[in-house]
Design an enzyme around this catalytic site. Sequence first.
Site, mmCIF file in Angstrom:
data_model
loop_
_atom_site.group_PDB
_atom_site.id
_atom_site.type_symbol
_atom_site.label_atom_id
_atom_site.label_comp_id
_atom_site.label_asym_id
_atom_site.label_seq_id
_atom_site.Cartn_x
_atom_site.Cartn_y
_atom_site.Cartn_z
ATOM 1 C CG ASP A 9 -0.233 0.015 2.557
ATOM 2 O OD1 ASP A 9 -0.855 0.461 3.549
ATOM 3 O OD2 ASP A 9 0.935 -0.410 2.618
ATOM 4 C CG ASP A 14 3.946 -0.025 1.628
ATOM 5 O OD1 ASP A 14 3.751 0.875 2.475
ATOM 6 O OD2 ASP A 14 3.398 -1.132 1.654
ATOM 7 C CG ASN A 39 0.591 3.330 4.276
ATOM 8 O OD1 ASN A 39 0.500 3.342 5.503
ATOM 9 N ND2 ASN A 39 1.473 2.590 3.626
ATOM 10 C CB THR A 125 4.535 -4.324 2.927
ATOM 11 O OG1 THR A 125 4.073 -3.796 1.660
ATOM 12 C CG2 THR A 125 5.717 -5.244 2.708
ATOM 13 C CG PHE A 166 -1.758 1.508 9.634
ATOM 14 C CD1 PHE A 166 -1.606 1.071 8.323
ATOM 15 C CD2 PHE A 166 -2.703 2.489 9.910
ATOM 16 C CE1 PHE A 166 -2.383 1.608 7.298
ATOM 17 C CE2 PHE A 166 -3.488 3.028 8.895
ATOM 18 C CZ PHE A 166 -3.336 2.582 7.588
ATOM 19 C CG ASN A 167 0.061 -2.978 7.483
ATOM 20 O OD1 ASN A 167 -0.424 -1.994 6.919
ATOM 21 N ND2 ASN A 167 1.322 -3.328 7.352
ATOM 22 C CG HIS A 239 7.120 0.121 9.932
ATOM 23 N ND1 HIS A 239 7.286 -0.151 11.279
ATOM 24 C CD2 HIS A 239 6.719 1.416 9.891
ATOM 25 C CE1 HIS A 239 6.999 0.904 12.002
ATOM 26 N NE2 HIS A 239 6.655 1.884 11.192
ATOM 27 C CG ASP A 240 5.906 -1.780 4.555
ATOM 28 O OD1 ASP A 240 5.297 -0.848 3.997
ATOM 29 O OD2 ASP A 240 5.451 -2.414 5.518
#
Length: 311
Positions: A9, A14, A39, A125, A166-167, A239-240
């Site tokens: 996303d 990402d 996102n 992700t 979040f995800n 993160h991703d």
Amino acid sequence: MKKVIMDCDPGIDDAIALTVLLAHPEIAEVIGVTTVGGNVTLNYVTQNAKKLLTFLGSKAELASGQAEPLVKEIETAGEIHGKTGMEGYDFPAESEDYPLTSENAVTFIHDKLVASDDKVDIVATAPLTNIALLLKTFPEIHDKIDKIYVMGGSTLQGNITLAAEFNAYVDPEAAQIVFDSGVDVVLSGLNLTENKAFMTMDEIKSIKELGEVGVMASSILDFYASAELEKGMTKIPIHDACAVISMLNPGLFTKSHNYSIDVATTNDQFRGMTYPDRRVYAEEKNSVKVLEDVDRDAFVKYLLDSIKSYS
Ligand code: RIB
Ligand code: CA
């Protein structure tokens, strides 16, 4: 050579993760990129994927997927990624023309897995809506998936709420479906991405010296890093990139533990919490490989070298 599909996303981290992934054709053939609302809304996410794939000169097939999570309405993260989700760099005008193979990521991924002679890795992700629908709609497809490398959840702190990452927060039902699917899941949660695999601001600033791709990555990271600093973060999590690098170079991750994980799908302050069962007598409801530590210096070097490799 691995075959890989990335569900994402973009979203700035990402974008960095996809840039790292596409830098390693010697390890991974990217047979598809799919998008999902997260996102930012699906139209922006898909537009950003087109921008990035065009800029990087990729020919990877692109499919858009679900705009909304399985049950609730989407919640986006514009405060971290900006209104369009990838501001800060002037991407090629022809990005708009990047072909969209399908607007149904679920059947797109299914067809790619069926057509592949080998098992395929999925890097996820974003909210897991597309992947959950794939696993529910086509149970027989499990056998064509090697592993699902997920960025999501946390065994410690949340980010969007005190309890939830979040995800997982956006689509907790999808996360539980994926964790319970029986497919091998390798999880990069906030316990890893924020506490262990973070980048310093100096390391982030060094990215702009890494050629034209470094200038792009640095430009889009400016907004992201400033948003993290505004939250009081001094260690910046990409993160991703953890999910991608855990697939490309698993040896960098020095500690992991398999847990059964429950995802809170309640409509309260705990919605989206991903809780590992640490009881010594835990029943094996599912088994997720939770990554718990990384050689941080080597991780950062791998990320930076991947960006530099385009020059
Ligand atoms: O919590 C971090 C995750 O949520 C990352 O995947 C980021 O891109 C957002 O989607
Ligand atoms: Ca993401």
